[in-house]
Enzyme design. Sequence first.
Site, PDB file in Angstrom:
ATOM      1  N   LYS A 163       0.810  -1.213   0.000  1.00 33.41           N
ATOM      2  CA  LYS A 163       0.000   0.000   0.000  1.00 33.41           C
ATOM      3  C   LYS A 163       0.847   1.269   0.000  1.00 33.41           C
ATOM      4  O   LYS A 163       0.334   2.354  -0.313  1.00 33.41           O
ATOM      5  CB  LYS A 163      -0.956   0.002   1.195  1.00 33.41           C
ATOM      6  CG  LYS A 163      -1.819  -1.246   1.302  1.00 33.41           C
ATOM      7  CD  LYS A 163      -2.614  -1.535   0.035  1.00 33.41           C
ATOM      8  CE  LYS A 163      -3.531  -2.731   0.243  1.00 33.41           C
ATOM      9  NZ  LYS A 163      -4.251  -3.121  -0.991  1.00 33.41           N
ATOM     10  N   TYR A 189     -12.191 -14.420   3.573  1.00 34.00           N
ATOM     11  CA  TYR A 189     -11.249 -13.348   3.872  1.00 34.00           C
ATOM     12  C   TYR A 189     -10.853 -13.353   5.349  1.00 34.00           C
ATOM     13  O   TYR A 189     -11.699 -13.361   6.239  1.00 34.00           O
ATOM     14  CB  TYR A 189     -11.878 -12.006   3.520  1.00 34.00           C
ATOM     15  CG  TYR A 189     -11.034 -10.801   3.915  1.00 34.00           C
ATOM     16  CD1 TYR A 189     -10.058 -10.308   3.055  1.00 34.00           C
ATOM     17  CD2 TYR A 189     -11.210 -10.171   5.142  1.00 34.00           C
ATOM     18  CE1 TYR A 189      -9.285  -9.214   3.407  1.00 34.00           C
ATOM     19  CE2 TYR A 189     -10.444  -9.079   5.505  1.00 34.00           C
ATOM     20  CZ  TYR A 189      -9.481  -8.606   4.639  1.00 34.00           C
ATOM     21  OH  TYR A 189      -8.709  -7.537   4.998  1.00 34.00           O
ATOM     22  N   TYR A 245      -3.137 -11.909   3.578  1.00 35.52           N
ATOM     23  CA  TYR A 245      -2.683 -11.723   2.197  1.00 35.52           C
ATOM     24  C   TYR A 245      -1.513 -12.624   1.816  1.00 35.52           C
ATOM     25  O   TYR A 245      -1.633 -13.480   0.946  1.00 35.52           O
ATOM     26  CB  TYR A 245      -2.298 -10.256   1.959  1.00 35.52           C
ATOM     27  CG  TYR A 245      -3.475  -9.330   1.866  1.00 35.52           C
ATOM     28  CD1 TYR A 245      -4.078  -9.051   0.642  1.00 35.52           C
ATOM     29  CD2 TYR A 245      -4.010  -8.729   2.999  1.00 35.52           C
ATOM     30  CE1 TYR A 245      -5.176  -8.216   0.548  1.00 35.52           C
ATOM     31  CE2 TYR A 245      -5.113  -7.892   2.920  1.00 35.52           C
ATOM     32  CZ  TYR A 245      -5.689  -7.640   1.693  1.00 35.52           C
ATOM     33  OH  TYR A 245      -6.793  -6.825   1.605  1.00 35.52           O
TER      34      TYR A 245
END
Length: 346
Positions: free
Chosen positions: A57, A275, A301
């Site tokens: 990010k 998730y 992730y």
Amino acid sequence: MNRKPEDLIPELQQHRRVILGHEPTPIDRLTRLGQDLGIELWVKRDDCNGLAFGGNKVRQLEYYLGPGVEKNADTVLITGALQSNFVRLTAAAAAKLGWQAHVQLEERVPSDDQLYRKSGNIFLNNLLGAEISYFPEGEDEAGADRALDDRAEQLKSQGRRPYVIHLGLGSPPYGGLGYIRAAAETYAQVIELGNKPDYIVVPSGSGLTHAGFLVGARAIGWDVPIIGICVRRDQKSQTDRIRQRSNELAHMISRPGIITDQDIIISDKTLSPGYGKMNQPVKEAIEKTAQLEAILLDPVYTARTMAGLIDKVRTDAIPQGAKVLFIHTGGNPAIFAYQNAIESFS
């Protein structure tokens, strides 16, 4: 590395960028893990890019915050899951720029675990001085963005200059430009190393890392297969998302039509039960990568992506002896929030 990403993709210079991290990030060989799997394995270390534990990010925020700087913003707003790396790094970027961060945390993973609700990225958000609010839904992108807009209007009435980072599909995918840039950076590195990979494996969540890297690679004529591992949505939903985001990004660098459906390779075999939830392949990936390479992966992730890579090798979708580059997108603070989940899973 002598060649800069702008040398390979000059259209990147059309977009305002705020430098937040270190580049280029290193590429390391994972010799022992590669031997265990029967492949030649390398890792692109975007967990080492300098800002508050790093991660993918950072690259995205450099382009998301560029328009905010142009608008003379002094406040940034973003939404994400409780343990969102994007939220944590937005708070960090705001601190670095002298802005205020207002972060909205979504109830995306049902959990009463106090480590999950207080440790990891949540602890860091507080430490970085962010204002925190909560949103009750975890799969309502449009609603979460509307809540940010409402808060931005309140801040305007208080004399602030807010800038909202919208992550839903209706908003420009500025963050993907960071991974167009990363693809060019990576290509220059592997050429310098003299060791081009046969496959690249990358997380596929919001889609901007995956789509950006894919568009960047094709923009410079690099036809390497790029395999996206689903971390949030099923294969069909994610394929549609990557198609849309890739087309948008290709237009943003004036390269329409460079992505075909054959370019979009996605697997959701390691996604279940969903998730941010543990499964056996994710736990194996965390332990194997830590114990063989001292590389730390998070359950949301990077470990799920490594689990997907391992599955591709074991099912011969990636053949023995292949050269594989794993994109490590960071997220290490979440390890602490998931300590109980990791230790108790069997």
